[in-house]
Write a protein that holds these residues in place. Sequence first.
Motif, PDB file in Angstrom:
ATOM      1  N   LEU A   3       6.806   3.659 -19.027  1.00 27.22           N
ATOM      2  CA  LEU A   3       6.407   3.634 -17.626  1.00 27.22           C
ATOM      3  C   LEU A   3       7.595   3.229 -16.765  1.00 27.22           C
ATOM      4  O   LEU A   3       8.357   2.336 -17.131  1.00 27.22           O
ATOM      5  CB  LEU A   3       5.288   2.612 -17.415  1.00 27.22           C
ATOM      6  CG  LEU A   3       3.940   2.933 -18.023  1.00 27.22           C
ATOM      7  CD1 LEU A   3       3.021   1.727 -17.887  1.00 27.22           C
ATOM      8  CD2 LEU A   3       3.333   4.139 -17.346  1.00 27.22           C
ATOM      9  N   GLU A   7       6.221   4.550 -11.071  1.00 28.75           N
ATOM     10  CA  GLU A   7       4.898   5.023 -11.493  1.00 28.75           C
ATOM     11  C   GLU A   7       3.882   3.889 -11.493  1.00 28.75           C
ATOM     12  O   GLU A   7       2.733   4.074 -11.092  1.00 28.75           O
ATOM     13  CB  GLU A   7       4.966   5.662 -12.883  1.00 28.75           C
ATOM     14  CG  GLU A   7       3.628   6.231 -13.322  1.00 28.75           C
ATOM     15  CD  GLU A   7       3.703   7.024 -14.611  1.00 28.75           C
ATOM     16  OE1 GLU A   7       2.752   7.786 -14.865  1.00 28.75           O
ATOM     17  OE2 GLU A   7       4.695   6.894 -15.357  1.00 28.75           O
ATOM     18  N   SER A  11       0.751   4.079  -9.051  1.00 26.47           N
ATOM     19  CA  SER A  11      -0.561   4.153  -9.700  1.00 26.47           C
ATOM     20  C   SER A  11      -1.448   2.970  -9.323  1.00 26.47           C
ATOM     21  O   SER A  11      -2.655   3.135  -9.124  1.00 26.47           O
ATOM     22  CB  SER A  11      -0.396   4.228 -11.215  1.00 26.47           C
ATOM     23  OG  SER A  11       0.326   5.394 -11.564  1.00 26.47           O
ATOM     24  N   PHE A  29      -1.756   9.436  -8.650  1.00 33.76           N
ATOM     25  CA  PHE A  29      -1.562   9.433 -10.095  1.00 33.76           C
ATOM     26  C   PHE A  29      -0.814  10.668 -10.578  1.00 33.76           C
ATOM     27  O   PHE A  29      -0.964  11.757 -10.029  1.00 33.76           O
ATOM     28  CB  PHE A  29      -2.919   9.373 -10.806  1.00 33.76           C
ATOM     29  CG  PHE A  29      -3.736   8.181 -10.413  1.00 33.76           C
ATOM     30  CD1 PHE A  29      -3.376   6.910 -10.825  1.00 33.76           C
ATOM     31  CD2 PHE A  29      -4.855   8.325  -9.625  1.00 33.76           C
ATOM     32  CE1 PHE A  29      -4.127   5.802 -10.464  1.00 33.76           C
ATOM     33  CE2 PHE A  29      -5.613   7.225  -9.246  1.00 33.76           C
ATOM     34  CZ  PHE A  29      -5.240   5.961  -9.666  1.00 33.76           C
ATOM     35  N   ASP A  30      -0.033  10.471 -11.625  1.00 30.79           N
ATOM     36  CA  ASP A  30       0.621  11.584 -12.311  1.00 30.79           C
ATOM     37  C   ASP A  30      -0.394  12.129 -13.309  1.00 30.79           C
ATOM     38  O   ASP A  30      -0.633  11.515 -14.350  1.00 30.79           O
ATOM     39  CB  ASP A  30       1.881  11.104 -13.019  1.00 30.79           C
ATOM     40  CG  ASP A  30       2.568  12.196 -13.836  1.00 30.79           C
ATOM     41  OD1 ASP A  30       2.055  13.341 -13.877  1.00 30.79           O
ATOM     42  OD2 ASP A  30       3.609  11.903 -14.447  1.00 30.79           O
ATOM     43  N   SER A  32      -0.262  14.830 -15.061  1.00 30.65           N
ATOM     44  CA  SER A  32       0.303  15.739 -16.070  1.00 30.65           C
ATOM     45  C   SER A  32      -0.044  15.207 -17.455  1.00 30.65           C
ATOM     46  O   SER A  32      -0.530  14.084 -17.601  1.00 30.65           O
ATOM     47  CB  SER A  32       1.829  15.808 -15.905  1.00 30.65           C
ATOM     48  OG  SER A  32       2.412  14.557 -16.248  1.00 30.65           O
ATOM     49  N   GLY A  35       1.919  12.153 -17.964  1.00 30.25           N
ATOM     50  CA  GLY A  35       1.294  11.059 -17.215  1.00 30.25           C
ATOM     51  C   GLY A  35       0.049  10.541 -17.915  1.00 30.25           C
ATOM     52  O   GLY A  35      -0.247   9.346 -17.876  1.00 30.25           O
ATOM     53  N   ARG A  38       1.295   8.332 -20.761  1.00 34.28           N
ATOM     54  CA  ARG A  38       1.887   7.107 -20.216  1.00 34.28           C
ATOM     55  C   ARG A  38       0.822   6.163 -19.667  1.00 34.28           C
ATOM     56  O   ARG A  38       0.988   4.951 -19.691  1.00 34.28           O
ATOM     57  CB  ARG A  38       2.907   7.442 -19.121  1.00 34.28           C
ATOM     58  CG  ARG A  38       4.250   7.860 -19.650  1.00 34.28           C
ATOM     59  CD  ARG A  38       5.321   7.845 -18.563  1.00 34.28           C
ATOM     60  NE  ARG A  38       4.927   8.523 -17.352  1.00 34.28           N
ATOM     61  CZ  ARG A  38       5.082   9.825 -17.113  1.00 34.28           C
ATOM     62  NH1 ARG A  38       5.635  10.605 -18.032  1.00 34.28           N
ATOM     63  NH2 ARG A  38       4.700  10.360 -15.968  1.00 34.28           N
ATOM     64  N   SER A  39      -0.285   6.712 -19.166  1.00 32.78           N
ATOM     65  CA  SER A  39      -1.322   5.852 -18.585  1.00 32.78           C
ATOM     66  C   SER A  39      -1.912   4.895 -19.615  1.00 32.78           C
ATOM     67  O   SER A  39      -2.398   3.822 -19.261  1.00 32.78           O
ATOM     68  CB  SER A  39      -2.426   6.691 -17.940  1.00 32.78           C
ATOM     69  OG  SER A  39      -3.257   7.311 -18.901  1.00 32.78           O
ATOM     70  N   VAL A 111      -6.395   9.420 -16.621  1.00 31.17           N
ATOM     71  CA  VAL A 111      -5.240   8.748 -16.005  1.00 31.17           C
ATOM     72  C   VAL A 111      -5.735   7.735 -14.972  1.00 31.17           C
ATOM     73  O   VAL A 111      -5.346   6.563 -14.994  1.00 31.17           O
ATOM     74  CB  VAL A 111      -4.276   9.772 -15.352  1.00 31.17           C
ATOM     75  CG1 VAL A 111      -3.245   9.066 -14.482  1.00 31.17           C
ATOM     76  CG2 VAL A 111      -3.596  10.620 -16.418  1.00 31.17           C
ATOM     77  N   TRP A 115      -5.590   3.489 -15.245  1.00 33.85           N
ATOM     78  CA  TRP A 115      -4.975   2.645 -14.224  1.00 33.85           C
ATOM     79  C   TRP A 115      -6.010   1.770 -13.531  1.00 33.85           C
ATOM     80  O   TRP A 115      -5.726   0.627 -13.177  1.00 33.85           O
ATOM     81  CB  TRP A 115      -4.204   3.492 -13.214  1.00 33.85           C
ATOM     82  CG  TRP A 115      -2.911   3.977 -13.788  1.00 33.85           C
ATOM     83  CD1 TRP A 115      -2.619   5.238 -14.234  1.00 33.85           C
ATOM     84  CD2 TRP A 115      -1.746   3.191 -14.029  1.00 33.85           C
ATOM     85  NE1 TRP A 115      -1.344   5.278 -14.725  1.00 33.85           N
ATOM     86  CE2 TRP A 115      -0.784   4.033 -14.616  1.00 33.85           C
ATOM     87  CE3 TRP A 115      -1.425   1.860 -13.810  1.00 33.85           C
ATOM     88  CZ2 TRP A 115       0.483   3.584 -14.974  1.00 33.85           C
ATOM     89  CZ3 TRP A 115      -0.165   1.404 -14.166  1.00 33.85           C
ATOM     90  CH2 TRP A 115       0.780   2.272 -14.749  1.00 33.85           C
TER      91      TRP A 115
END
Length: 194
Positions: A3, A7, A11, A29-30, A32, A35, A38-39, A111, A115
């Motif tokens: 991260l 971001e 987020s 939020f990303d 993708s 993303g 990564r979340s 995602v 978050w």
Amino acid sequence: MILTLDEVIRSLKGSFRLIQREADGFRAFDISIAGFWRSFAAIVLTLPAFVALLAERRLDAGPMVGGLFDDAGLVLREVLIFIACWIAFPLVMIGFVRLMGLERRYVGYVVAYNWSTVIAAFVLAFPAALHVLGLATPALAGFYTAAFGVIVVQYRWFLARTALCITSWLAGLVVGLDLLVNVAITWGVGTLVG
């Protein structure tokens, strides 16, 4: 998948906007595939909340002889519940989105959900921290937990409605499913680890 500070800030700002029922917070939020993965790393941000909740569980279990981590069984149980709850609901949602034909909205929802869990964890850990610090009785902390729980439920309801573009009723069903998964995991791990 690490991260970045950008971001995290973006987020968390999006999550705060969603808790205020501002639907455009979802755009922060990303969503993708990168993303999405990564979340799940956002769990690291919830560790202070986890420690507060663990301290309350430890306090409820009796006097601490050697400190917060002196009861290995309790710590193991709480860690397993914490991690399993973080992973299980997104897995359960795969079936829901397939059943409802919402597969294309799944990544964005998870995602935002991951978050939002950072915010929810701190909201729910606040009464526990008050209790552990002696600033609230167990009854008062329980009352605060119930009141803050209502805030988290409405937060998750709005998030489901916004991210999945579903009706209020279906969003309520998603929140109910989330609660059911968490209760089942807590009961199951508690039974196995004791």
